[in-house]
Design a protein around this motif. Structure first.
Motif, PDB file in Angstrom:
ATOM      1  N   ILE A 115     -15.589   5.420 -20.483  1.00  0.00           N
ATOM      2  CA  ILE A 115     -15.348   6.852 -20.709  1.00  0.00           C
ATOM      3  C   ILE A 115     -13.968   7.123 -21.335  1.00  0.00           C
ATOM      4  N   MET A 116     -13.222   6.061 -21.637  1.00  0.00           N
ATOM      5  CA  MET A 116     -11.904   6.248 -22.257  1.00  0.00           C
ATOM      6  C   MET A 116     -12.043   6.417 -23.756  1.00  0.00           C
ATOM      7  N   LYS A 117     -11.274   7.359 -24.287  1.00  0.00           N
ATOM      8  CA  LYS A 117     -11.396   7.629 -25.722  1.00  0.00           C
ATOM      9  C   LYS A 117     -10.336   6.927 -26.563  1.00  0.00           C
ATOM     10  N   ASN A 118      -9.290   6.443 -25.939  1.00  0.00           N
ATOM     11  CA  ASN A 118      -8.213   5.802 -26.709  1.00  0.00           C
ATOM     12  C   ASN A 118      -7.340   4.938 -25.791  1.00  0.00           C
ATOM     13  N   ASP A 119      -6.384   4.237 -26.396  1.00  0.00           N
ATOM     14  CA  ASP A 119      -5.489   3.364 -25.629  1.00  0.00           C
ATOM     15  C   ASP A 119      -4.681   4.146 -24.601  1.00  0.00           C
ATOM     16  N   ALA A 120      -4.270   5.346 -24.973  1.00  0.00           N
ATOM     17  CA  ALA A 120      -3.412   6.130 -24.077  1.00  0.00           C
ATOM     18  C   ALA A 120      -4.135   6.457 -22.767  1.00  0.00           C
ATOM     19  N   GLN A 121      -5.455   6.626 -22.834  1.00  0.00           N
ATOM     20  CA  GLN A 121      -6.197   6.933 -21.606  1.00  0.00           C
ATOM     21  C   GLN A 121      -6.265   5.710 -20.699  1.00  0.00           C
ATOM     22  N   LEU A 122      -6.365   4.537 -21.311  1.00  0.00           N
ATOM     23  CA  LEU A 122      -6.293   3.324 -20.492  1.00  0.00           C
ATOM     24  C   LEU A 122      -4.880   3.191 -19.910  1.00  0.00           C
ATOM     25  N   ALA A 123      -3.893   3.564 -20.715  1.00  0.00           N
ATOM     26  CA  ALA A 123      -2.501   3.510 -20.248  1.00  0.00           C
ATOM     27  C   ALA A 123      -2.314   4.384 -19.010  1.00  0.00           C
ATOM     28  N   ALA A 124      -3.023   5.507 -18.953  1.00  0.00           N
ATOM     29  CA  ALA A 124      -2.914   6.404 -17.794  1.00  0.00           C
ATOM     30  C   ALA A 124      -3.410   5.697 -16.532  1.00  0.00           C
ATOM     31  N   VAL A 125      -4.531   4.975 -16.654  1.00  0.00           N
ATOM     32  CA  VAL A 125      -5.104   4.286 -15.497  1.00  0.00           C
ATOM     33  C   VAL A 125      -4.260   3.056 -15.118  1.00  0.00           C
ATOM     34  N   VAL A 126      -3.865   2.283 -16.118  1.00  0.00           N
ATOM     35  CA  VAL A 126      -3.044   1.098 -15.846  1.00  0.00           C
ATOM     36  C   VAL A 126      -1.696   1.520 -15.239  1.00  0.00           C
ATOM     37  N   GLY A 127      -1.111   2.574 -15.785  1.00  0.00           N
ATOM     38  CA  GLY A 127       0.167   3.084 -15.261  1.00  0.00           C
ATOM     39  C   GLY A 127       0.030   3.506 -13.807  1.00  0.00           C
ATOM     40  N   HIS A 128      -1.062   4.172 -13.500  1.00  0.00           N
ATOM     41  CA  HIS A 128      -1.345   4.601 -12.128  1.00  0.00           C
ATOM     42  C   HIS A 128      -1.412   3.384 -11.194  1.00  0.00           C
ATOM     43  N   GLU A 129      -2.094   2.347 -11.625  1.00  0.00           N
ATOM     44  CA  GLU A 129      -2.243   1.144 -10.789  1.00  0.00           C
ATOM     45  C   GLU A 129      -0.909   0.403 -10.634  1.00  0.00           C
ATOM     46  N   ILE A 130      -0.142   0.338 -11.712  1.00  0.00           N
ATOM     47  CA  ILE A 130       1.181  -0.307 -11.622  1.00  0.00           C
ATOM     48  C   ILE A 130       2.045   0.444 -10.606  1.00  0.00           C
ATOM     49  N   ALA A 131       1.957   1.763 -10.635  1.00  0.00           N
ATOM     50  CA  ALA A 131       2.758   2.570  -9.707  1.00  0.00           C
ATOM     51  C   ALA A 131       2.370   2.269  -8.252  1.00  0.00           C
ATOM     52  N   HIS A 132       1.075   2.098  -7.963  1.00  0.00           N
ATOM     53  CA  HIS A 132       0.665   1.729  -6.597  1.00  0.00           C
ATOM     54  C   HIS A 132       1.376   0.438  -6.169  1.00  0.00           C
ATOM     55  N   VAL A 133       1.447  -0.529  -7.088  1.00  0.00           N
ATOM     56  CA  VAL A 133       2.071  -1.814  -6.765  1.00  0.00           C
ATOM     57  C   VAL A 133       3.577  -1.645  -6.576  1.00  0.00           C
ATOM     58  N   LYS A 134       4.214  -0.979  -7.558  1.00  0.00           N
ATOM     59  CA  LYS A 134       5.666  -0.804  -7.513  1.00  0.00           C
ATOM     60  C   LYS A 134       6.104  -0.013  -6.273  1.00  0.00           C
ATOM     61  N   TYR A 135       5.285   0.915  -5.858  1.00  0.00           N
ATOM     62  CA  TYR A 135       5.632   1.762  -4.709  1.00  0.00           C
ATOM     63  C   TYR A 135       5.191   1.153  -3.381  1.00  0.00           C
ATOM     64  N   ARG A 136       4.621  -0.041  -3.468  1.00  0.00           N
ATOM     65  CA  ARG A 136       4.206  -0.786  -2.266  1.00  0.00           C
ATOM     66  C   ARG A 136       3.295   0.034  -1.355  1.00  0.00           C
ATOM     67  N   HIS A 137       2.383   0.751  -1.972  1.00  0.00           N
ATOM     68  CA  HIS A 137       1.474   1.594  -1.201  1.00  0.00           C
ATOM     69  C   HIS A 137       0.574   0.792  -0.266  1.00  0.00           C
ATOM     70  N   SER A 138       0.163  -0.424  -0.688  1.00  0.00           N
ATOM     71  CA  SER A 138      -0.694  -1.243   0.180  1.00  0.00           C
ATOM     72  C   SER A 138       0.041  -1.641   1.442  1.00  0.00           C
ATOM     73  N   ALA A 139       1.296  -2.038   1.290  1.00  0.00           N
ATOM     74  CA  ALA A 139       2.084  -2.448   2.448  1.00  0.00           C
ATOM     75  C   ALA A 139       2.271  -1.265   3.394  1.00  0.00           C
ATOM     76  N   GLU A 140       2.439  -0.109   2.816  1.00  0.00           N
ATOM     77  CA  GLU A 140       2.640   1.085   3.627  1.00  0.00           C
ATOM     78  C   GLU A 140       1.360   1.432   4.392  1.00  0.00           C
ATOM     79  N   ARG A 141       0.245   1.339   3.671  1.00  0.00           N
ATOM     80  CA  ARG A 141      -1.057   1.613   4.270  1.00  0.00           C
ATOM     81  C   ARG A 141      -1.341   0.599   5.380  1.00  0.00           C
ATOM     82  N   TYR A 142      -1.039  -0.661   5.084  1.00  0.00           N
ATOM     83  CA  TYR A 142      -1.220  -1.723   6.069  1.00  0.00           C
ATOM     84  C   TYR A 142      -0.368  -1.442   7.308  1.00  0.00           C
TER      85      TYR A 142
END
Ligand SMILES: [Zn+2]
Length: 268
Positions: A115-142
């Protein structure tokens, strides 16, 4: 409480928790309650990732793979990380989903890429996932789950005893722990402990848009993409996992619009 009892509870809690501490995340701008160091989370994630790679079908289709290979390194660099230390793969799966594991591993489903129309839309999803990692959300949830399972009495003592840092940081950590314990006391698995809280999602959106802009992608595409997601998942009986624990689309779009506006842009 008798001093002996109090001590034994602390000892028991600490044995379960390992090291408990509040850590201030500069980029995130808040303290986090983390019972686990980055290494132990990354180690656990590494074996899950290896398992995923054998159990699921990795796509070799250049329509997906070349786009991800083009976009991901730019985003990772924009987040201040070394792309050679990250792994990113496309999995053949029609669901509208993407995920990230601690230690820098990102999985994107073919369904969401469709459903992505261009690279920038993939960038939005990849950026979101990188932020989860950088912000250590899994460790916090754990950590929140550990806290819930240890029991409130023991946990409240252990947590109060282990907020570190400056006086202000300690106060913030204690307040946060207090609020968390209060939420757990209400039996609120809802909100506090669900996989990635709404708060985490909004934080990841904010970080993602920041990385996107830094990498030279148009942040307005994040807003457009979420509108497409909303439309694509509207017909489904169950919202896709990527969206189900996530904030309502309207909240998310409002948040994104606000972040993009702060960057001095208006999206059409
Ligand atoms: Zn997310």
């Amino acid at each position: 409480m008798a001093r002996f009892l109090r001590r034994s509870i602390i000892a028991a809690a600490m044995a379960v928790l390992g090291v408990a501490a509040c850590t201030y995340n500069e980029e995130l701008g808040r303290s986090q309650l983390l019972f686990t160091g980055p290494d132990s989370m990354a180690q656990a994630a590494a074996s899950s990732w290896e398992q995923l790679k054998t159990q699921r079908t990795i796509s070799n289709d250049p329509r997906y793979v070349s786009r991800l290979n083009r976009v991901a390194p730019r985003l990772i660099r924009a987040a201040g990380e070394d792309p050679s230390k990250w792994e990113y793969l496309v999995f053949e799966d029609p669901s509208l989903n993407a995920f990230a594991l601690p230690g820098g591993r990102i999985g994107i489903h073919t369904g969401i890429m469709d459903i992505m129309k261009n690279d920038a839309q993939l960038a939005a999803v990849v950026g979101h996932e990188i932020a989860h990692v950088k912000y250590r959300h899994s460790a916090e949830r754990y950590s929140q789950n550990v806290l819930a399972s240890v029991g409130l009495g023991a946990a409240s003592i252990a947590v109060g005893a282990n907020c570190e840092g400056t006086a202000a940081e300690r106060r913030a950590c204690e307040q946060r722990s207090g609020a968390l314990i209060q939420a757990l006391g209400l039996g609120a698995i809802y909100g506090a402990i669900l996989p990635y809280s709404r708060k985490h999602e909004l934080e990841a959106d904010t970080g993602g848009v920041r990385y996107m802009a830094r990498a030279g992608y148009d942040p307005c595409e994040a807003i457009r993409f979420w509108k497409q997601m909303q439309a694509a998942s509207a017909g489904q009986a169950r919202p896709p996992e990527f969206a189900s624990t996530h904030p309502a689309s309207e909240t998310r779009i409002r948040n994104l619009t606000e972040i993009v506006r702060k960057q001095g842009r208006t999206c059409s």
